[in-house]
Motif scaffolding. Sequence first.
Motif, PDB file in Angstrom:
ATOM      1  N   VAL A  25      -1.744   4.092   3.055  1.00  0.00           N
ATOM      2  CA  VAL A  25      -1.029   4.224   4.324  1.00  0.00           C
ATOM      3  C   VAL A  25      -1.578   5.448   5.037  1.00  0.00           C
ATOM      4  CG1 VAL A  25       1.212   4.552   5.422  1.00  0.00           C
ATOM      5  CG2 VAL A  25       1.043   3.186   3.337  1.00  0.00           C
ATOM      6  N   SER A  66       5.622   2.584   4.926  1.00  0.00           N
ATOM      7  CA  SER A  66       5.011   2.640   6.253  1.00  0.00           C
ATOM      8  C   SER A  66       6.025   2.753   7.383  1.00  0.00           C
ATOM      9  CB  SER A  66       4.155   1.386   6.469  1.00  0.00           C
ATOM     10  OG  SER A  66       4.942   0.212   6.302  1.00  0.00           O
ATOM     11  N   ILE A  97      -1.404   0.466   7.646  1.00  0.00           N
ATOM     12  CA  ILE A  97      -1.846   0.331   6.268  1.00  0.00           C
ATOM     13  C   ILE A  97      -3.297  -0.141   6.255  1.00  0.00           C
ATOM     14  CG2 ILE A  97       0.470  -0.202   5.422  1.00  0.00           C
ATOM     15  CD1 ILE A  97      -0.473  -3.166   5.172  1.00  0.00           C
ATOM     16  N   PRO A 142       0.801  -1.229   0.000  1.00  0.00           N
ATOM     17  CA  PRO A 142       0.000   0.000   0.000  1.00  0.00           C
ATOM     18  C   PRO A 142       0.830   1.274   0.000  1.00  0.00           C
ATOM     19  CG  PRO A 142      -0.870  -1.580   1.574  1.00  0.00           C
ATOM     20  CD  PRO A 142       0.478  -2.092   1.134  1.00  0.00           C
TER      21      PRO A 142
END
Length: 230
Positions: free
Chosen positions: A210, A184, A225, A181
């Motif tokens: 995120v 992070s 996420i 995604p």
Amino acid sequence: MSHTRKDRPLRLASYNIRKARGLDRRRDPGRVLDVINTLDADVITLQEADRRMGDRPTALPRELIARATDFDVVPLATNDVSLGWHGNAVLVRRGIAVSSASQIDLPGAEPRGAVSVTLGNGLTIVGVHLGLLRHSRRRQLRSIVAELGQTQRVAIIGDMNEWAVTRGFEALQEGFTLYSPGRSFHAARPIAALDRLALSHGVTLTDAGVDQRPLARIASDHLPIWADIA
């Protein structure tokens, strides 16, 4: 909210909460739950939800979760003080049925485990926090895939601890599609996509991202996420 749950895909989320200790060195479970509430997720897998030593007491008090959120804790712990298994816990929004929950022992140079939760709709969600060494992570993913066997619809999600884009995920190549995604880690300056998900064939990703809002950028060293699936 701009939509109702029944007219949208299922939203999964994953969050390594670092035992509720933020970048300001404060241990603040209420702040972590505030971040969780803003994700608008249906199912959330947590990593480092329990302390590391002794009986591994939870970093998120159960009574606070019950009072401050709309989530139930999936029963995965082996004692009365932990929230999960090897720090992996799963929260499910109230009203969503859970048909089964189990633990998965994982091999490796350090103690690790994964958790598996099957919803009433047949989707199995595996929460993971893989090891620090790549050869351990490879073995752990192979163990998870073997444990799943012929399970039809699966989402594996969590802190996979892998800095490479594709290396280390060989065990997922045949039956899964790997998604990132976004970056992070580290929350203060995200440079690595350590938190990812893998979806089996027949499970479709419709959106992902995120959470980089200000509170998330201080509540832990990882950003949460989220992923919408159908």
